[in-house]
Design a protein around this motif. Structure first.
Motif, mmCIF file in Angstrom:
data_model
loop_
_atom_site.group_PDB
_atom_site.id
_atom_site.type_symbol
_atom_site.label_atom_id
_atom_site.label_comp_id
_atom_site.label_asym_id
_atom_site.label_seq_id
_atom_site.Cartn_x
_atom_site.Cartn_y
_atom_site.Cartn_z
ATOM 1 N N GLU A 105 39.171 44.378 51.792
ATOM 2 C CA GLU A 105 39.609 45.558 51.055
ATOM 3 C C GLU A 105 41.002 45.998 51.500
ATOM 4 O OE1 GLU A 105 36.482 48.417 51.558
ATOM 5 O OE2 GLU A 105 35.135 47.352 50.183
ATOM 6 N N ALA A 106 41.265 45.915 52.802
ATOM 7 C CA ALA A 106 42.579 46.300 53.331
ATOM 8 C C ALA A 106 43.666 45.352 52.815
ATOM 9 C CB ALA A 106 42.557 46.305 54.862
ATOM 10 N N VAL A 107 43.380 44.043 52.842
ATOM 11 C CA VAL A 107 44.362 43.060 52.352
ATOM 12 C C VAL A 107 44.588 43.270 50.851
ATOM 13 C CG1 VAL A 107 44.801 40.603 51.959
ATOM 14 C CG2 VAL A 107 43.882 41.369 54.150
ATOM 15 N N GLN A 108 43.522 43.485 50.105
ATOM 16 C CA GLN A 108 43.634 43.696 48.665
ATOM 17 C C GLN A 108 44.468 44.957 48.367
ATOM 18 O OE1 GLN A 108 39.909 43.908 46.562
ATOM 19 N NE2 GLN A 108 40.896 43.451 44.608
ATOM 20 N N ALA A 109 44.245 46.008 49.130
ATOM 21 C CA ALA A 109 45.025 47.239 48.946
ATOM 22 C C ALA A 109 46.503 46.969 49.230
ATOM 23 C CB ALA A 109 44.501 48.338 49.858
ATOM 24 N N GLY A 110 46.786 46.160 50.255
ATOM 25 C CA GLY A 110 48.170 45.799 50.576
ATOM 26 C C GLY A 110 48.822 45.011 49.444
ATOM 27 N N LEU A 111 48.058 44.097 48.853
ATOM 28 C CA LEU A 111 48.581 43.301 47.736
ATOM 29 C C LEU A 111 48.833 44.177 46.506
ATOM 30 C CD1 LEU A 111 46.383 40.083 48.062
ATOM 31 C CD2 LEU A 111 48.824 40.299 48.569
#
Length: 197
Positions: A105-111
């Motif tokens: 979820e954190a990586v997706q939010a960053g993307l």
């Protein structure tokens, strides 16, 4: 992008010629002298395409705008490729179970933020480029109007119109002053000094 620049400049150039004298003629200013015949209007036209391709100011600034457009495109493409690669890597890592739910979820939010930043950058650069193009078009229109005002002090044309594409269906070449105007514009043009790096 170059065609857009050229079309925008041509459209503004047409407006420049059409609006050289925004004052409405006053009908009752001068009474007609008795016994003098009205000889008619003295009309000339200028080929807009020729000005766009032969006026030094226009050629130089078109190159500047073309270079800026290419730089913007390169920047957006580069950042877009980086984002695509990051998304592809993220999807591969998800399939390989490299992330916990929270990490994914954190990586997706960053993307998603990276995507939003890219869109914002594209919007900002597009707005800056449009402002630069409008600045060029105004300078082009002003330089032509200024030159024609000086030029017409001796020529005494009643009307100087622009001929762009097929906006005039027929025009006798005898009324074409394009070469004279381009020569005068280029003679009067003084390029801006090159900026020191």
């Amino acid at each position: 992008m170059k065609k857009t620049i050229t079309m925008a400049a041509a459209a503004l150039l047409s407006l420049a010629f059409a609006s050289c004298n925004n004052q409405a003629p006053k009908v009752d200013d001068k009474p007609a002298a008795s016994g003098t015949a009205n000889t008619g209007m003295k009309i000339a036209y200028v080929e807009v395409d020729s000005i766009m391709s032969q006026y030094k100011f226009c050629k130089e600034y078109s190159l500047v705008l073309e270079k800026k457009s290419q730089n913007i495109q390169n920047t957006i493409n580069s950042k877009g490729r980086s984002l695509q690669n990051a998304v592809a890597k993220f999807q591969q890592d998800i399939q390989n179970n490299k992330y916990t739910q929270q990490q994914a979820e954190a990586v997706q939010a960053g993307l998603q933020k990276q995507d939003a930043d890219l869109r914002e950058l594209q919007q900002r650069l597009g707005t800056e480029f449009q402002a630069e193009t409008e600045k060029f078009n105004k300078a082009l229109r002003d330089s032509i109007q200024h030159y024609l005002a000086v030029y017409n002090k001796t020529k005494k044309y009643s009307l100087i119109i622009s001929k762009a594409g097929d906006n005039i269906l027929y025009a006798d070449k005898a009324y074409d002053i394009t070469d004279e105007v381009i020569a005068g514009l280029n003679k009067a043009y003084k390029p801006a000094p090159a900026k020191k790096k």
